[in-house]
Motif scaffolding. Structure first.
Motif, mmCIF file in Angstrom:
data_model
loop_
_atom_site.group_PDB
_atom_site.id
_atom_site.type_symbol
_atom_site.label_atom_id
_atom_site.label_comp_id
_atom_site.label_asym_id
_atom_site.label_seq_id
_atom_site.Cartn_x
_atom_site.Cartn_y
_atom_site.Cartn_z
ATOM 1 N N GLU A 26 0.802 -1.215 0.000
ATOM 2 C CA GLU A 26 0.000 0.000 0.000
ATOM 3 C C GLU A 26 0.839 1.271 0.000
ATOM 4 O OE1 GLU A 26 -4.035 -0.738 2.282
ATOM 5 O OE2 GLU A 26 -2.362 -1.417 3.508
ATOM 6 N N VAL A 27 2.043 1.196 0.551
ATOM 7 C CA VAL A 27 2.936 2.357 0.560
ATOM 8 C C VAL A 27 4.302 1.963 0.019
ATOM 9 C CG1 VAL A 27 1.739 3.411 2.509
ATOM 10 C CG2 VAL A 27 3.754 1.995 2.921
ATOM 11 N N LYS A 28 4.970 2.943 -0.594
ATOM 12 C CA LYS A 28 6.309 2.723 -1.139
ATOM 13 C C LYS A 28 7.190 3.885 -0.708
ATOM 14 C CE LYS A 28 8.854 2.744 -5.518
ATOM 15 N NZ LYS A 28 8.711 2.941 -6.993
ATOM 16 N N ILE A 29 8.368 3.589 -0.166
ATOM 17 C CA ILE A 29 9.306 4.641 0.215
ATOM 18 C C ILE A 29 10.019 5.135 -1.034
ATOM 19 C CG2 ILE A 29 11.330 5.236 1.581
ATOM 20 C CD1 ILE A 29 10.520 3.128 3.599
ATOM 21 N N LEU A 30 9.725 6.366 -1.400
ATOM 22 C CA LEU A 30 10.297 6.967 -2.604
ATOM 23 C C LEU A 30 11.660 7.582 -2.317
ATOM 24 C CD1 LEU A 30 9.448 7.501 -5.585
ATOM 25 C CD2 LEU A 30 8.604 9.739 -4.828
ATOM 26 N N HIS A 31 11.774 8.280 -1.188
ATOM 27 C CA HIS A 31 13.029 8.919 -0.783
ATOM 28 C C HIS A 31 13.215 8.771 0.727
ATOM 29 C CE1 HIS A 31 12.881 11.060 -4.654
ATOM 30 N NE2 HIS A 31 11.712 11.566 -4.304
ATOM 31 N N THR A 32 14.470 8.714 1.166
ATOM 32 C CA THR A 32 14.803 8.889 2.588
ATOM 33 C C THR A 32 15.870 9.973 2.655
ATOM 34 O OG1 THR A 32 16.494 7.145 2.523
ATOM 35 C CG2 THR A 32 14.278 6.515 3.222
ATOM 36 N N CYS A 33 15.686 10.936 3.543
ATOM 37 C CA CYS A 33 16.593 12.076 3.649
ATOM 38 C C CYS A 33 16.933 12.327 5.110
ATOM 39 C CB CYS A 33 15.959 13.334 3.050
ATOM 40 S SG CYS A 33 15.425 13.133 1.339
ATOM 41 N N SER A 34 18.102 12.925 5.348
ATOM 42 C CA SER A 34 18.548 13.161 6.725
ATOM 43 C C SER A 34 18.433 14.618 7.145
ATOM 44 C CB SER A 34 19.995 12.693 6.895
ATOM 45 O OG SER A 34 20.847 13.405 6.017
ATOM 46 N N ASN A 35 18.064 15.504 6.218
ATOM 47 C CA ASN A 35 17.891 16.911 6.586
ATOM 48 C C ASN A 35 16.957 17.598 5.590
ATOM 49 O OD1 ASN A 35 19.525 17.910 4.297
ATOM 50 N ND2 ASN A 35 21.247 17.028 5.428
ATOM 51 N N ALA A 36 16.645 18.858 5.880
ATOM 52 C CA ALA A 36 15.676 19.593 5.070
ATOM 53 C C ALA A 36 16.189 19.877 3.664
ATOM 54 C CB ALA A 36 15.319 20.904 5.767
ATOM 55 N N ILE A 37 17.477 20.173 3.529
ATOM 56 C CA ILE A 37 18.045 20.469 2.206
ATOM 57 C C ILE A 37 17.908 19.259 1.295
ATOM 58 C CG2 ILE A 37 20.165 21.011 0.956
ATOM 59 C CD1 ILE A 37 21.036 22.673 3.369
ATOM 60 N N GLU A 38 18.268 18.096 1.822
ATOM 61 C CA GLU A 38 18.125 16.862 1.043
ATOM 62 C C GLU A 38 16.660 16.619 0.687
ATOM 63 O OE1 GLU A 38 19.744 13.481 2.998
ATOM 64 O OE2 GLU A 38 21.786 14.261 3.076
ATOM 65 N N ALA A 39 15.781 16.895 1.628
ATOM 66 C CA ALA A 39 14.358 16.642 1.419
ATOM 67 C C ALA A 39 13.804 17.506 0.295
ATOM 68 C CB ALA A 39 13.583 16.897 2.710
ATOM 69 N N MET A 40 14.118 18.795 0.296
ATOM 70 C CA MET A 40 13.610 19.689 -0.745
ATOM 71 C C MET A 40 14.158 19.294 -2.115
ATOM 72 S SD MET A 40 11.494 21.618 0.847
ATOM 73 C CE MET A 40 11.136 22.930 -0.346
ATOM 74 N N ALA A 41 15.428 18.888 -2.160
ATOM 75 C CA ALA A 41 16.027 18.445 -3.428
ATOM 76 C C ALA A 41 15.355 17.168 -3.924
ATOM 77 C CB ALA A 41 17.525 18.220 -3.244
ATOM 78 N N ALA A 42 15.061 16.257 -3.002
ATOM 79 C CA ALA A 42 14.422 14.994 -3.383
ATOM 80 C C ALA A 42 13.008 15.231 -3.909
ATOM 81 C CB ALA A 42 14.389 14.054 -2.182
ATOM 82 N N ILE A 43 12.295 16.149 -3.275
ATOM 83 C CA ILE A 43 10.926 16.442 -3.724
ATOM 84 C C ILE A 43 10.938 17.044 -5.123
ATOM 85 C CG2 ILE A 43 8.852 17.817 -3.270
ATOM 86 C CD1 ILE A 43 9.488 17.580 -0.282
ATOM 87 N N LYS A 44 11.914 17.915 -5.387
ATOM 88 C CA LYS A 44 12.033 18.508 -6.721
ATOM 89 C C LYS A 44 12.331 17.443 -7.767
ATOM 90 C CE LYS A 44 13.579 23.049 -5.137
ATOM 91 N NZ LYS A 44 14.727 23.992 -5.004
ATOM 92 N N GLU A 45 13.097 16.446 -7.360
ATOM 93 C CA GLU A 45 13.457 15.364 -8.282
ATOM 94 C C GLU A 45 12.247 14.498 -8.623
ATOM 95 O OE1 GLU A 45 15.980 11.222 -8.020
ATOM 96 O OE2 GLU A 45 16.748 12.968 -6.930
ATOM 97 N N GLU A 46 11.480 14.132 -7.621
ATOM 98 C CA GLU A 46 10.280 13.316 -7.836
ATOM 99 C C GLU A 46 9.313 13.527 -6.673
ATOM 100 O OE1 GLU A 46 9.018 8.737 -9.051
ATOM 101 O OE2 GLU A 46 11.075 9.189 -8.449
ATOM 102 N N LEU A 47 8.118 14.000 -7.000
ATOM 103 C CA LEU A 47 7.149 14.347 -5.962
ATOM 104 C C LEU A 47 6.620 13.109 -5.239
ATOM 105 C CD1 LEU A 47 4.857 17.079 -7.580
ATOM 106 C CD2 LEU A 47 6.446 17.398 -5.693
ATOM 107 N N PRO A 48 6.713 13.088 -3.921
ATOM 108 C CA PRO A 48 6.042 12.027 -3.154
ATOM 109 C C PRO A 48 4.574 12.419 -2.937
ATOM 110 C CG PRO A 48 7.212 13.460 -1.652
ATOM 111 C CD PRO A 48 7.479 13.998 -3.039
ATOM 112 N N ASP A 49 3.780 11.469 -2.527
ATOM 113 C CA ASP A 49 2.393 11.777 -2.159
ATOM 114 C C ASP A 49 2.330 12.308 -0.730
ATOM 115 O OD1 ASP A 49 1.143 10.774 -4.608
ATOM 116 O OD2 ASP A 49 1.743 8.796 -3.882
ATOM 117 N N VAL A 50 3.111 11.677 0.152
ATOM 118 C CA VAL A 50 3.094 12.026 1.579
ATOM 119 C C VAL A 50 4.523 12.104 2.090
ATOM 120 C CG1 VAL A 50 2.336 11.326 3.888
ATOM 121 C CG2 VAL A 50 0.879 10.861 1.906
#
Length: 206
Positions: A26-50
């Motif tokens: 039912e859920v798939k881990i698209l990205h794992t990040c250790s800080n906010a900078i990594e998180a914003m870059a990952a979202i720009k690369e591919e949008l997660p749902d949640v």
């Protein structure tokens, strides 16, 4: 399949969540990040749902990260996943735009259920309401609610939609709509997020 992003600065937590959710259909881990900078870059690369956000992060905290995500990627739903159970943190995350709040002690089923409820348009809170850190004298006065309104309020807080609440309580969707409108009126708020925030402050949510 719901694609999720997890942000936490502890490698063991990330590994544990990956192992916990591995193989779930039912859920798939698209990205794992250790800080906010990594998180914003990952979202720009591919949008997660949640996005599941820890509050205690090394660069900016999860509350500020939640605000940034909602500003730049309003379609991404956010949920706190933290050790903090204090009401002040819950309120701040909801005010920042979060649709849910989970503790790291949550079970696999609770995490998956929370993600699903948020993804389907609801809100999900899985936190204790009797924490010793809660200051009862800071609660605003609670409105008078009927037993049925209390039931509906608790189900709304758990993320159930109006049709789901109607099914659980064996009433019509129109009746649930009426109860929801009455709750908004009694709490003097304009939307569900504000309703849940006040209900948490007042200790009305189980």
């Amino acid at each position: 399949m719901i694609n999720i992003l997890i942000v936490d600065d502890h490698p063991l937590i990330l590994e544990g969540l990956q192992n916990l959710l591995e193989g779930n259909n039912e859920v798939k881990i698209l990205h794992t990040c250790s800080n906010a900078i990594e998180a914003m870059a990952a979202i720009k690369e591919e949008l997660p749902d949640v996005a599941l956000l820890d509050i205690n992060l090394p660069d900016i905290n999860g509350i500020e990260l939640c605000k940034k995500i909602k500003e730049e990627f309003p379609g991404v739903l956010t949920v706190a996943l933290t050790t903090f159970s204090e009401r002040s943190y819950i309120n701040k995350m909801i005010e920042a735009g979060a649709s849910g709040y989970l503790l790291k002690s949550s079970t696999k089923d609770e995490i998956v259920n929370g993600v699903k409820q948020v993804y389907n348009g609801g809100m999900y809170l899985n936190v204790p309401t009797n924490s010793s850190s809660i200051h009862l004298d800071e609660r605003p006065p609670a409105p008078m609610l009927t037993p049925r309104e209390k039931e509906v309020l608790n189900l709304i807080a758990k993320g159930f939609t109006n049709p789901q609440i109607a099914e659980k309580l064996f009433v019509s969707v129109l009746t649930v709509n009426s109860h929801r409108k009455n709750l908004l009126g009694k709490f003097e708020v304009s939307n569900t997020a504000k309703l849940i925030k006040l209900a948490v402050e007042m200790g009305l949510v189980d």
